[in-house]
Design an enzyme around this catalytic site. Structure first.
Site, PDB file in Angstrom:
ATOM      1  N   TYR A  56      10.296  -3.432  15.239  1.00 63.70           N
ATOM      2  CA  TYR A  56      11.198  -3.445  14.091  1.00 63.70           C
ATOM      3  C   TYR A  56      12.622  -3.699  14.583  1.00 63.70           C
ATOM      4  CZ  TYR A  56       7.495  -1.094  11.364  1.00 63.70           C
ATOM      5  OH  TYR A  56       6.316  -0.757  10.730  1.00 63.70           O
ATOM      6  N   LEU A 206       4.861   1.761  -2.565  1.00 63.99           N
ATOM      7  CA  LEU A 206       5.597   1.118  -3.655  1.00 63.99           C
ATOM      8  C   LEU A 206       5.538  -0.403  -3.536  1.00 63.99           C
ATOM      9  CD1 LEU A 206       8.729   3.450  -3.890  1.00 63.99           C
ATOM     10  CD2 LEU A 206       6.620   3.519  -5.242  1.00 63.99           C
ATOM     11  N   ARG A 208       6.402  -2.473  -1.216  1.00 64.35           N
ATOM     12  CA  ARG A 208       7.674  -3.034  -0.739  1.00 64.35           C
ATOM     13  C   ARG A 208       8.705  -3.155  -1.862  1.00 64.35           C
ATOM     14  NH1 ARG A 208       3.277  -4.964   1.409  1.00 64.35           N
ATOM     15  NH2 ARG A 208       3.028  -4.893   3.672  1.00 64.35           N
TER      16      ARG A 208
END
Length: 331
Positions: A56, A206, A208
């Site tokens: 990330y 959710l 994204r």
């Protein structure tokens, strides 16, 4: 905040975890100070499970978390880290490497960036098609024996891979997408995990942001990977937002927000399922945490099912180029 045991072999964790991917550019620009403040607010709320991946932001996310965790009680934290995904200097995804020597290398960098001496749950981000899962899990098991890792997890793998991995070492949890509009694990994977006493950490609860109740069609910023997501494409997104409108009517009747209903639905699918909340801001975190006060009755669950039937979403959860490499999508 309530604590639950993550699978038979896993640690005790908060019943909601914080997924930190969005704090490192995956959803477009993010605010470093607000990200750190959000992590602090999560910890202050009693949240203990913090999830990240070493890829990330090419290490940015781990360094950010490391900064946020300075001065915190390490013993109450459960750090979950994914490894193995490869990226180039332009940020493109270029494959996976889960060879044993790569596992040891990735972990060494992760420990340095996070500023800790062990990782609580360590997992390959995807199945490396060139490396048997037994070799990867065996390498992590060696790190468990050495004290650098406490528990082994998996991510986005199918039932056969789960069985093979569990034959090598106890598996704490499977991290996999699970939401009202991503319910593929209900076919086979969820029952396999339950048979082996493996918990579920559910990301994308959710979708994204798509079913958060906050999404707007013009909200994709530069660098936001959702620009390539099928469910956010023209045509598909309109149909999917219609589902959100139907879900909003259920939420309004319950006195809750759409996001809270969506999170509560995932949590209601079993005590062995821990939702991961990808909040980047304190206000979104507070909204998500309030989902714990939303108790869904059988009537509520039936109303939610009518509003968002299984397989009602338009578009796949990942682009085809990524789906072909996902072991969890093989049937």
């Amino acid at each position: 905040m309530d604590q639950v045991k993550l699978g038979r072999a896993g640690p005790m964790v908060s019943n909601i975890g914080l997924g930190c991917m969005g704090m490192s550019g995956m959803y477009g620009p993010s605010d470093r100070a607000e990200s750190i403040a959000t992590i602090h607010a999560a910890l202050d709320s009693g949240m203990t499970l913090i999830d990240t991946g070493d890829f990330y932001g090419m290490g940015h996310n781990e360094m950010l978390i490391g900064e946020a965790l300075k001065g915190q009680d390490r013993d109450r934290l459960v750090l979950s880290v994914k490894f193995g995904a490869l990226r180039d200097a332009g940020g493109s995804w270029v494959g996976y490497d889960c060879r044993p020597k790569a596992v040891r290398n990735f972990l060494a960098y992760t420990l340095q960036r996070l500023g800790v001496d062990h990782i609580d749950i360590y997992r390959p981000a995807r199945l490396d098609p060139d490396v048997p899962i037994e070799e990867t899990v065996g390498a992590i098991a060696d790190l468990v024996k050495a004290g650098y890792v406490r528990h082994i997890g998996l991510s986005e793998v199918g039932s056969e891979t789960i069985r093979r991995a569990a034959a090598v070492h106890p598996i704490a949890d499977l991290q996999i997408e699970y939401s009202l509009i991503s319910r593929g694990i209900e076919d086979d994977i969820l029952s396999t995990c339950r048979a082996f006493g493996i918990g579920i950490t559910a990301y994308g609860v959710l979708s994204r942001g798509l079913i958060s109740g906050h999404w707007q069609k013009d909200a994709i910023a530069r660098g936001d990977f959702r620009a390539a997501s099928p469910r956010f494409q023209a045509g598909n997104v309109d149909r999917n937002l219609t589902l959100v409108e139907a879900l909003k009517r259920v939420a309004d009747a319950k006195g809750a927000t759409v996001a809270q209903i969506a999170i509560a639905w995932v949590a209601a699918q079993g005590q062995d399922i821990v939702p991961l909340i990808g909040a980047r801001r304190r206000d979104r975190l507070a909204e998500a945490l309030a989902s714990q006060a939303v108790h869904l009755t059988l009537e509520d669950l039936a109303a939610i099912e009518r509003a968002v039937p299984r397989d009602a979403a338009a578009g796949a959860r990942y682009p085809e180029a990524q789906l072909v490499h996902m072991d969890s999508e093989r049937h």
